[in-house]
Motif scaffolding. Structure first.
Motif, PDB file in Angstrom:
ATOM      1  N   TYR A   1      -6.573   8.388   7.626  1.00  0.00           N
ATOM      2  CA  TYR A   1      -6.743   6.933   7.532  1.00  0.00           C
ATOM      3  C   TYR A   1      -8.161   6.609   7.077  1.00  0.00           C
ATOM      4  CZ  TYR A   1      -6.641   2.023   8.875  1.00  0.00           C
ATOM      5  OH  TYR A   1      -6.705   0.653   8.847  1.00  0.00           O
TER       6      TYR A   1
ATOM      7  N   ASP B   1       2.201  -3.412  15.674  1.00  0.00           N
ATOM      8  CA  ASP B   1       1.115  -3.132  14.723  1.00  0.00           C
ATOM      9  C   ASP B   1       1.594  -3.316  13.287  1.00  0.00           C
ATOM     10  OD1 ASP B   1      -1.425  -2.596  13.914  1.00  0.00           O
ATOM     11  OD2 ASP B   1      -1.238  -0.424  13.993  1.00  0.00           O
TER      12      ASP B   1
ATOM     13  N   HIS C   1      -4.556   0.170  20.892  1.00  0.00           N
ATOM     14  CA  HIS C   1      -4.665   1.557  20.400  1.00  0.00           C
ATOM     15  C   HIS C   1      -4.954   2.526  21.534  1.00  0.00           C
ATOM     16  CE1 HIS C   1      -4.024   1.092  16.139  1.00  0.00           C
ATOM     17  NE2 HIS C   1      -4.857   0.078  16.112  1.00  0.00           N
TER      18      HIS C   1
ATOM     19  N   TYR D   1      -7.774  -9.879   6.806  1.00  0.00           N
ATOM     20  CA  TYR D   1      -7.760  -9.315   5.453  1.00  0.00           C
ATOM     21  C   TYR D   1      -8.516 -10.258   4.502  1.00  0.00           C
ATOM     22  CZ  TYR D   1      -4.289  -5.944   7.098  1.00  0.00           C
ATOM     23  OH  TYR D   1      -3.638  -4.944   7.779  1.00  0.00           O
TER      24      TYR D   1
ATOM     25  N   ARG E   1       0.845  -1.217   0.000  1.00  0.00           N
ATOM     26  CA  ARG E   1       0.000   0.000   0.000  1.00  0.00           C
ATOM     27  C   ARG E   1       0.878   1.264   0.000  1.00  0.00           C
ATOM     28  NH1 ARG E   1      -3.886  -1.977   4.245  1.00  0.00           N
ATOM     29  NH2 ARG E   1      -3.767   0.066   5.216  1.00  0.00           N
TER      30      ARG E   1
HETATM   31  N1  LIG Z   1      -6.943  -0.066  12.922  1.00  0.00           N
HETATM   32  C1  LIG Z   1      -7.141  -1.155  12.406  1.00  0.00           C
HETATM   33  N2  LIG Z   1      -6.232  -2.053  11.987  1.00  0.00           N
HETATM   34  C2  LIG Z   1      -4.850  -1.828  11.776  1.00  0.00           C
HETATM   35  C3  LIG Z   1      -4.547  -1.231  10.445  1.00  0.00           C
HETATM   36  C4  LIG Z   1      -4.733  -2.226   9.392  1.00  0.00           C
HETATM   37  C5  LIG Z   1      -4.535  -1.697   8.010  1.00  0.00           C
HETATM   38  O1  LIG Z   1      -4.604  -0.484   7.788  1.00  0.00           O
HETATM   39  O2  LIG Z   1      -4.339  -2.549   7.138  1.00  0.00           O
HETATM   40  C6  LIG Z   1      -4.167  -1.128  12.940  1.00  0.00           C
HETATM   41  O3  LIG Z   1      -4.260  -1.675  14.021  1.00  0.00           O
HETATM   42  O4  LIG Z   1      -3.514  -0.083  12.776  1.00  0.00           O
END
Ligand SMILES: N=CN[C@@H](CCC(=O)O)C(=O)O
Ligand SMILES: [Zn+2]
Length: 404
Positions: free
Chosen positions: A109, A334, A283, A159, A96
Motif C-alpha cells: 500500500y 472501509d 484499523h 480526497y 484504481r
Molecule cells: N488508510 C487510509 N485510508 C483508507 C484507504 C484510502 C485509500 O486508499 O483511498 C483506509 O482506511 O483503508
C-alpha cells in the motif's frame, strides 16, 4: 378507533433486539448472547421511531384498534436492526483498478502511496470532478450499501486535502444526508494524506488555521453538518504530533475524534486516542498491548476493518485480545477505491472467519457498537422503543444467516 402508525411487522420467527436495557454498547460477557424475542411483532410510528416490540399476541391485543400504513407478515423470518457501517470513504472519482495488478505483483500500500498513487491518485480525480458527478456516484454507492442492509453509515471526506475540495466533498455528503433515506455520520478527513509540496507540519497548520475554522463557520450557518474529525496517523503520513494538534483542534470545535491509527506501523495512536477522549479509532492492525488497555479504560471503540487486512494482506487486528480486554469492538466496510466492498454482511463474515469473532460479537459490532463509534447508540443500533425504526427483515429463521 385508535391512532395510525407507519408500519406493523407481524409474527417474526425472531426479532433480534441486540440489546434491550438501553445499553450504549456491548462488551465482555454482554456479548455472549444478544437480546432476542421469539414469535414477536414490532410497530413503527409515523415519526419513524419504534413504538412497541414484543410477543406477537400481546402486540396484536395492544394495537387491535389501530391502523397501519403498511403491515408485513414476517412469519418464518427474522427482523434485525439496520446495519451500521462505522467507516467508509464513499465520495470520490477515478477508479484504481490498475493498482490491484501492482499489489498482486508485490507492491505494498505504501509503495503505491509514495509513488504518487493510492489516495493521491484519487485526490487528483476528485479535485477535477464536479459536485454533481460526485453526488451521482455517491448516491449509487449508498444505494448498494442500503441493499446490503446498511441504514447508518459514516462517510468521510479526505480526497480533496485542499479546503475547496474538502468542502465540495462535505457539501456532497450534506446533500445526501438531507435527500436520501439512509442515516449519515459525516467526517472531515482533510488529514487523509499530506498534499504534494507540503510537509505534515505545514499541512497540519493549514488544517488547524484555515480548514477547521471554516467548518465551524459553515456548521454555525447550518450549511454543512460535520460530526467527526479524522487523521491518517501513519509513518510517512501524519506523525503523532501533527495528529494530536489536528484532533485536539477538531475536538475544541465540538467534533468527535474518530481516526485512522496503528494500521501499517505501530504509532501509539491508540494511546493518543485514549488520552484525547477519542470516540473511535479505526484499523489497529499494529496496536500495542498498552494501547488496547488504554482504549478499554477510556471506552474508546475499536473500528475493525476486515476488508482492508484481507485486501492488503496485512496481519489481522487482534480482535480476540481486544474483546477479552473489554474494548468496544465495532466494524466498518472501509469502502474506498482500494477496498471495494459495500456489504456489511460480508464484513461480518470476514470478521468471523479471519478475526475469529463469534457471530453475536460480529452482529453487535455491526449494530450497537458501530452506532456507539459514531456517538449515535442512544438512537441507533438496537430495536428498542424510542429508537429509530431502522431495521432489516431477512428471509431466514436464523439471524446468523446474515454473516455465515
Ligand atoms: N488508510 C487510509 N485510508 C483508507 C484507504 C484510502 C485509500 O486508499 O483511498 C483506509 O482506511 O483503508
Ligand atoms: Zn479509512
Amino acid at each position: 378507533m385508535g391512532g395510525g402508525h407507519r408500519l406493523l411487522l407481524e409474527n417474526a420467527r425472531q426479532v433480534v433486539l441486540v440489546c434491550a436495557r438501553g445499553e450504549r454498547f456491548l462488551a465482555r460477557d454482554a456479548l455472549r448472547s444478544l437480546a432476542v424475542l421469539e414469535g414477536a411483532s414490532l410497530v413503527v410510528g409515523t415519526d419513524g421511531f419504534i413504538k412497541a416490540v414484543g410477543p406477537a399476541d400481546a402486540i396484536q391485543k395492544q394495537f387491535s384498534e389501530e391502523t397501519f400504513e403498511e403491515r408485513i407478515d414476517c412469519s418464518g423470518k427474522c427482523i434485525l436492526p439496520g446495519l451500521v457501517d462505522a467507516h467508509s470513504h464513499p465520495v470520490w472519482a477515478g477508479e484504481r483498478v490498475h493498482e490491484f495488478a501492482m499489489k498482486l505483483a508485490g507492491a505494498t500500500y505504501m509503495d503505491i502511496h509514495q509513488a504518487g498513487g493510492g489516495i493521491n491518485f484519487t485526490v487528483e480525480r476528485t479535485r477535477q470532478a464536479s459536485e454533481d458527478e460526485l453526488f451521482s456516484s455517491f448516491q449509487q454507492r449508498l444505494q448498494c450499501m442500503m441493499r446490503a442492509g446498511t441504514t447508518l453509515v459514516e462517510c468521510k471526506s479526505g480526497y480533496g486535502l485542499d479546503l475547496e475540495t474538502e468542502l465540495k466533498m462535505l457539501r456532497v455528503i450534506e446533500r445526501a444526508r438531507r435527500e436520501l433515506d439512509i442515516g449519515i455520520s459525516a467526517t472531515y478527513c482533510g488529514a487523509h494524506s499530506v498534499p504534494k509540496g507540503k510537509t505534515a507540519k505545514e499541512a497540519a497548520d493549514d488544517i488547524v488555521n484555515n480548514h477547521i475554522p471554516k467548518l465551524k463557520e459553515l456548521g454555525r450557518n447550518g450549511e454543512i453538518h460535520v460530526d467527526n474529525i479524522d487523521v491518517f496517523c501513519e509513518k510517512g503520513v501524519f506523525d503523532l504530533d501533527s495528529t494530536r494538534r489536528i484532533l485536539q483542534s477538531g475536538k475544541d470545535t465540538g467534533l468527535q475524534i474518530n481516526f485512522h491509527g496503528d494500521e501499517l506501523h505501530p504509532m501509539k495512536a491508540a494511546e493518543l486516542g485514549a488520552e484525547l477522549g477519542a470516540q473511535a479509532i479505526s484499523h489497529l492492525e499494529e496496536v500495542s498491548d498498552e494501547g488496547i488497555a488504554a482504549m478499554a479504560t477510556a471506552r474508546c471503540s475499536a473500528v475493525l476493518l476486515p476488508t482492508t487486512a484481507y485486501m492488503l494482506r496485512l496481519k489481522q487486528p487482534r480482535a480476540r485480545k481486544m474483546l477479552e480486554e473489554g474494548v468496544i469492538v465495532a466494524l466498518g466496510s472501509d469502502f474506498n477505491p482500494n477496498a471495494y466492498c459495500f456489504s456489511m454482511p460480508m464484513v461480518m463474515h470476514l470478521a468471523c472467519v479471519n478475526m475469529r469473532m463469534s457471530m453475536p460479537e460480529a452482529l453487535a459490532a455491526a449494530t450497537i457498537n458501530a452506532a456507539y463509534a459514531l456517538g449515535k447508540s442512544h438512537s441507533h443500533g438496537s430495536l428498542e422503543v424510542g429508537k429509530q425504526g431502522d431495521l432489516i427483515i431477512i428471509n431466514s429463521s436464523r439471524p446468523h444467516a446474515l454473516c455465515s
